[in-house]
Scaffold this active site. Sequence first.
Site, PDB file in Angstrom:
ATOM      1  N   HIS A 277      26.042 -32.016 -56.586  1.00  0.00           N
ATOM      2  CA  HIS A 277      27.303 -31.383 -56.205  1.00  0.00           C
ATOM      3  C   HIS A 277      28.310 -32.362 -55.576  1.00  0.00           C
ATOM      4  CE1 HIS A 277      25.168 -27.859 -57.208  1.00  0.00           C
ATOM      5  NE2 HIS A 277      24.645 -27.574 -56.030  1.00  0.00           N
TER       6      HIS A 277
ATOM      7  N   HIS B  94      26.899 -26.049 -60.766  1.00  0.00           N
ATOM      8  CA  HIS B  94      27.845 -24.937 -60.648  1.00  0.00           C
ATOM      9  C   HIS B  94      29.097 -25.296 -59.853  1.00  0.00           C
ATOM     10  CE1 HIS B  94      25.772 -24.208 -56.792  1.00  0.00           C
ATOM     11  NE2 HIS B  94      26.818 -23.494 -56.436  1.00  0.00           N
TER      12      HIS B  94
ATOM     13  N   ARG C  32       7.009 -13.761 -65.310  1.00  0.00           N
ATOM     14  CA  ARG C  32       5.548 -13.726 -65.462  1.00  0.00           C
ATOM     15  C   ARG C  32       4.967 -12.340 -65.224  1.00  0.00           C
ATOM     16  NH1 ARG C  32       3.762 -18.615 -61.884  1.00  0.00           N
ATOM     17  NH2 ARG C  32       5.724 -17.959 -61.003  1.00  0.00           N
TER      18      ARG C  32
ATOM     19  N   LYS D 267      22.449 -28.127 -43.816  1.00  0.00           N
ATOM     20  CA  LYS D 267      22.090 -26.721 -43.650  1.00  0.00           C
ATOM     21  C   LYS D 267      22.084 -26.399 -42.158  1.00  0.00           C
ATOM     22  CE  LYS D 267      19.860 -25.822 -47.966  1.00  0.00           C
ATOM     23  NZ  LYS D 267      20.953 -25.143 -48.662  1.00  0.00           N
TER      24      LYS D 267
ATOM     25  N   LYS E  92      33.664 -24.085 -60.066  1.00  0.00           N
ATOM     26  CA  LYS E  92      34.416 -23.419 -58.989  1.00  0.00           C
ATOM     27  C   LYS E  92      35.910 -23.537 -59.270  1.00  0.00           C
ATOM     28  CE  LYS E  92      30.903 -23.783 -55.456  1.00  0.00           C
ATOM     29  NZ  LYS E  92      30.666 -22.612 -54.651  1.00  0.00           N
TER      30      LYS E  92
HETATM   31  C1  BG6 Z   1      22.417 -25.033 -54.677  1.00  0.00           C
HETATM   32  C2  BG6 Z   1      21.430 -25.605 -53.687  1.00  0.00           C
HETATM   33  O1  BG6 Z   1      22.532 -25.870 -55.792  1.00  0.00           O
HETATM   34  O2  BG6 Z   1      23.692 -24.920 -54.065  1.00  0.00           O
HETATM   35  C3  BG6 Z   1      21.352 -24.734 -52.442  1.00  0.00           C
HETATM   36  O3  BG6 Z   1      20.149 -25.693 -54.284  1.00  0.00           O
HETATM   37  C4  BG6 Z   1      22.736 -24.501 -51.871  1.00  0.00           C
HETATM   38  O4  BG6 Z   1      20.501 -25.333 -51.466  1.00  0.00           O
HETATM   39  C5  BG6 Z   1      23.698 -24.029 -52.944  1.00  0.00           C
HETATM   40  O5  BG6 Z   1      22.626 -23.532 -50.841  1.00  0.00           O
HETATM   41  C6  BG6 Z   1      25.127 -23.983 -52.436  1.00  0.00           C
HETATM   42  O6  BG6 Z   1      25.948 -23.396 -53.405  1.00  0.00           O
HETATM   43  P1  BG6 Z   1      27.248 -22.600 -52.972  1.00  0.00           P
HETATM   44  O7  BG6 Z   1      27.951 -22.298 -54.252  1.00  0.00           O
HETATM   45  O8  BG6 Z   1      26.771 -21.382 -52.241  1.00  0.00           O
HETATM   46  O9  BG6 Z   1      28.010 -23.523 -52.093  1.00  0.00           O
END
Ligand code: BG6
Length: 486
Positions: A238, A176, A47, A338, A180
């Site tokens: 995840h 993601h 933006r 966390k 890995k």
């Molecule tokens: C993200 C989450 O998808 O994955 C984050 O939104 C998290 O909160 C992160 O910290 C963790 O990813 P990685 O690859 O660092 O374990």
Amino acid sequence: MNTVSPFDLVIFGGTGDLAARKLIPALYHRHCAEQLPQQARIIALGRRNLSRDAYLEKIFEKSRAQISNNYFKKRQWKAFTSRIEYQQLDAASDADFANLAEYLRDAQERVRIFYLSTSPDLFSGICERLAHSKLVKPNSRVVLEKPLGRDLHSADLINACVESVFSEKQIYRIDHYLGKEAVQNLMALRFGNSIFEPLWSHGKIRDVQITLAEQIGVEGRGEFYDKTGTLRDMVQNHLMQLLCIVAMEPPISMDADNVRDEKLKVIRSLQRFSPKDVLANTVRGQYRAGKVDGGKVPGYLDEPGIAADSRTETFVALRARINNWRWSGVPFFLRTGKRMHEQVGEVVINFYSLPHAIFPVAEGSNGTNRLYIRLQPQESIELHLMAKQAGDRNILKPVKLDLDLTGQNERHLDAYERLLMDVVRGNQTLFVRRDELNAAWQWVEPIMKVWESSEEAPDYYDAGTSGPESARNLIARNRVRWIEDV
Ligand code: BG6
């Protein structure tokens, strides 16, 4: 290294955290590996009104921090960034989309990727404007970052809108964790070897534990996190995907739909929770102030952007069951949080102990075999076997068999490197299909509903610990302990 086809990668949310910390460093590494063809371009959108140089300066620090000194070369960075262009774009401005169309006009045939790394509320509007500005071509793809919606209904609305512009073959819902290296290795281990298959079921496996523990807190994402919570941020995607990779049947081939069909079957076989089951099988926690790695950190409620009376969870533990022939009776314990004591991402497969032990085992071991698939902090796979301790008596102790299939000295690719190149190659195997996503929402929704309607506060835990006591009690009911309390 296989050079991929020429592409234009358009990043919506180009000034955001994900672009600077993940996408740009991943593309830099692929550039250095000579995988990007000369014509490949990256168009970052944001933006703010920034010049190209100001944009590069803005992302530099965050991107640089993700590239280890061994791999950062000024000359390479300069050559890489010459591919990057910055354009100001307001997601609600037709004129800005017209400018983008003008910029891309000379490359109509090229693979064109729209990476939506913005808040999901903007996805539908962006897709509509892409269509309206005739930016979507047969060779175009769209990448959708998680979380896709807040529940099944909102996910459905977004998906319907995206699908009115792109076909399912053009849609890449990214998780993601699937990119890995250790997750790829788990699949290689399971489906590229004959020796694990006979061991991979109830009767042989006592329980499976999946832990994603982070030391970091909400990291400046307070407002987002408070609306989202750990169940939506980590479990629905995840953890669910990791569980699928552990539990799925061997697919007919690695073709995208064959793999995704098998993952879908796992999610559909998960036992649904009634409100009573939610209380018996889940724990939600929230961190208070504490010490992580020796440094004091504030409690969740004192982080910027968090409502003073927030009940949003920063920790989840749960016991899941998969109702099918392979997994009947095997508990899957999942936990993520966390501000935990350590950063740990791992899948632990606990095999049954021997029916009859003839050897004594060394103190501190319970004599069982385990398979560890570690994703964090280092990726590795280890099989723990019992072997004779050196000496004049037959006492057994666990030894670790390193099954790191990648090789010790090779750099492990970051998940985004692999996934971005898969998008360019048009390979959807490691991306989530709409029916999988829907099934995952359907499974977590009863948990969300019970928690949201509950008057009870989450179980508190001090930052820098292994989470609330209730998470230990949850699995103690199965006479199990979390492996290596994190
Ligand atoms: C993200 C989450 O998808 O994955 C984050 O939104 C998290 O909160 C992160 O910290 C963790 O990813 P990685 O690859 O660092 O374990």
